[in-house]
Design an enzyme around this catalytic site. Structure first.
Site, PDB file in Angstrom:
ATOM      1  CE  LYS A  47     -12.861   6.873 -18.537  1.00 13.35           C
ATOM      2  NZ  LYS A  47     -13.080   8.131 -17.948  1.00 13.35           N
TER       3      LYS A  47
ATOM      4  CG  ASP B  79     -10.356  15.469 -15.501  1.00  7.91           C
ATOM      5  OD1 ASP B  79      -9.761  14.761 -16.459  1.00  7.91           O
ATOM      6  OD2 ASP B  79     -11.191  14.987 -14.968  1.00  7.91           O
TER       7      ASP B  79
ATOM      8  CE1 TYR C 235     -16.484  10.719 -16.126  1.00 12.20           C
ATOM      9  CE2 TYR C 235     -16.147  10.711 -13.778  1.00 12.20           C
ATOM     10  CZ  TYR C 235     -16.449   9.935 -15.068  1.00 12.20           C
ATOM     11  OH  TYR C 235     -16.724   8.655 -14.924  1.00 12.20           O
TER      12      TYR C 235
ATOM     13  NE  ARG D 192      -3.044   0.323   3.038  1.00 10.32           N
ATOM     14  CZ  ARG D 192      -2.346   0.355   4.327  1.00 10.32           C
ATOM     15  NH1 ARG D 192      -1.761   1.484   4.466  1.00 10.32           N
ATOM     16  NH2 ARG D 192      -2.316  -0.511   5.372  1.00 10.32           N
TER      17      ARG D 192
HETATM   18  C1  LIG Z   1     -13.588   8.858 -16.693  1.00 12.03           C
HETATM   19  C2  LIG Z   1     -13.228  10.172 -16.268  1.00 12.03           C
HETATM   20  C3  LIG Z   1     -12.909  10.487 -14.831  1.00 12.03           C
HETATM   21  C4  LIG Z   1     -13.115   9.521 -13.752  1.00 12.03           C
HETATM   22  O1  LIG Z   1     -12.122   8.366 -13.991  1.00 12.03           O
HETATM   23  P1  LIG Z   1     -12.352   6.813 -13.537  1.00 12.03           P
HETATM   24  O2  LIG Z   1     -11.099   6.177 -13.985  1.00 12.03           O
HETATM   25  O3  LIG Z   1     -13.560   6.430 -14.282  1.00 12.03           O
HETATM   26  O4  LIG Z   1     -12.521   6.850 -12.099  1.00 12.03           O
HETATM   27  C5  LIG Z   1     -12.672  11.655 -14.678  1.00 12.03           C
HETATM   28  N1  LIG Z   1     -12.507  12.738 -15.446  1.00 12.03           N
HETATM   29  C6  LIG Z   1     -13.010  12.553 -16.758  1.00 12.03           C
HETATM   30  C7  LIG Z   1     -12.781  13.620 -17.797  1.00 12.03           C
HETATM   31  C8  LIG Z   1     -13.242  11.214 -17.340  1.00 12.03           C
HETATM   32  O5  LIG Z   1     -13.576  10.865 -18.609  1.00 12.03           O
END
Ligand SMILES: *Cc1c(COP(=O)(O)O)cnc(C)c1O
Length: 385
Positions: free
Chosen positions: A203, A178, A105, A52
């Site tokens: 992603k 983000d 998001y 961890r």
């Molecule tokens: C998918 C996504 C998230 C969240 O990420 P997870 O891996 O699904 O927890 C945050 N911001 C954006 C722009 C996303 O597309």
């Protein structure tokens, strides 16, 4: 001759990826282990004690994430939202205020509004393209975080990271971007003045729709210590297999993003002229309000685009259920093309809030398949006259 700074493509393949010294294996092993043997009490080899707190496979991903943006620190988590949660816990206290974009998001809004809201953190959503509105929304001394996402989801709005960073900093707020939609190949928010970059590595960074993960990238040592403590104490770390898959994906990020951008540009240009389509939202189109800004702050406009249907929600839904190569699924950023109906999929959690999206809107995550095949698929799924 002084060593020139390495190119992005080279960093993506090599940073944090030393071969295994015991066997010569060119790919560092997956350290699928929860604990580490000590040479006497407190005698740690390489600093590792319990997974961890740290695991060499996770460390290699964290080194790579930081290197991609030329940053000092990278941290890896079990999901994008786990990364966001750790960051927010590290910087917020009851009574603090967060300003976030009005089309961030949905899960980010849910986290800040419904989870942090219960702990006394207030928030306001604002249109990030309107700099005056943002300057009015931040409260000096009280707003601790200014959170933006560009290009945004699903309307592909482009906001000015450098200008927004100045506004946030003037109010004493931490400026968080983000960067999931752009990826570090297309956009480098820290270089534009942001303090922290957030990624859902699920992603584009992972890129193959086979792993969930999240990352934070930042320069400040003190903030890094605070977030590192959250990561260790709350424990939403990425497992070794997940970290390894993400590293493997990142090596091809540059070539993938080039192809995603090529394909999305072709599709956007095709859709613009189509009689069934009302609007195409893609920063690579000259008609897009964020086109010039995107050219300045992004290398290319990326692989995400949205479209609205003149005939309304029914036509949008029918299209989403008629494509064959574009699979109907949540998520984005993988090599395979996806189609989504945000109102009832990715944005279901923000229905009825300021973040609600048009019901005649479809979002495409354009993959790296052959462009002609993708165009043919779209054509057969569009309404016939
Ligand atoms: C998918 C996504 C998230 C969240 O990420 P997870 O891996 O699904 O927890 C945050 N911001 C954006 C722009 C996303 O597309």
């Amino acid at each position: 001759m002084p060593q020139k700074k390495q190119q992005f493509e080279t960093v993506a393949v090599h940073a944090g990826q030393e071969f295994d010294p015991t066997t010569g294996a060119i790919i560092p092993p997956i350290y699928q282990t929860s604990t580490f043997v000590q040479d006497g009490i407190g005698g740690f080899r390489g600093g590792y004690e319990y997974a961890r707190g740290g695991n060499p496979t996770r460390s290699s991903l964290e080194t790579l994430l930081a290197a991609l943006e030329g940053a000092k620190h990278g941290l890896s988590f079990s999901s994008g939202l786990a990364a966001e949660d750790a960051l927010l816990r590290a910087v917020l206290e009851p009574g603090d205020h967060v300003v976030l974009g009005n089309d961030v998001y949905g899960g980010t809004h849910r986290l800040i509004n419904r989870i942090f809201g219960r702990w006394g953190v207030e928030n306001d959503t604002v249109e990030m393209m309107n700099l005056q509105a943002v300057a009015k929304a931040v409260i000096p001394g009280k707003t601790k975080v200014l959170w933006l996402e560009t290009p945004s989801n699903p309307l592909m709005k482009v906001s000015d990271v450098a200008e927004l960073a100045e506004i946030g900093h003037a109010a004493g707020a931490l400026v968080v971007v983000d960067n999931t939609f752009a990826s570090p190949y297309l956009q480098q928010p820290l270089a534009l003045g942001a303090d922290v970059v957030v990624h859902s590595t699920t992603k584009y960074l992972g890129g193959h729709s086979d792993v969930l993960g999240g990352g934070l990238v930042l320069d400040d040592d003190e903030l890094h210590e605070k977030v590192r403590f959250q990561q260790f104490a709350a424990g939403a770390v990425s497992g070794p297999m997940d970290a390894w898959l993400t590293v493997r994906g990142i090596k091809t990020l540059a070539v993938r993003m080039e192809r995603h951008s090529d394909n999305a540009q072709k599709i956007a240009e095709y859709l613009v002229g189509h009689p069934a389509i009302e609007t195409v939202f893609y920063p690579g189109l000259e008609s897009h309000p964020g086109h010039e800004l995107a050219k300045r702050q992004m290398r290319r406009p990326g692989g995400m685009l949205s479209l609205t249907f003149k005939a309304g929600p029914k036509a949008a839904r029918k299209f989403a259920e008629s494509t064959k190569l574009f699979s109907l699924a949540e998520s984005l950023g993988g090599v395979e093309s996806l189609v989504g109906y945000p109102t009832e999929m990715t944005h279901a959690s923000v229905k009825g809030t300021a973040l609600e999206v048009p019901e005649n809107l479809i979002r495409l995550s354009v993959g790296i398949e052959g462009a002609d095949d993708l165009l043919a698929d779209i054509e057969q799924a569009l309404p016939k006259k």
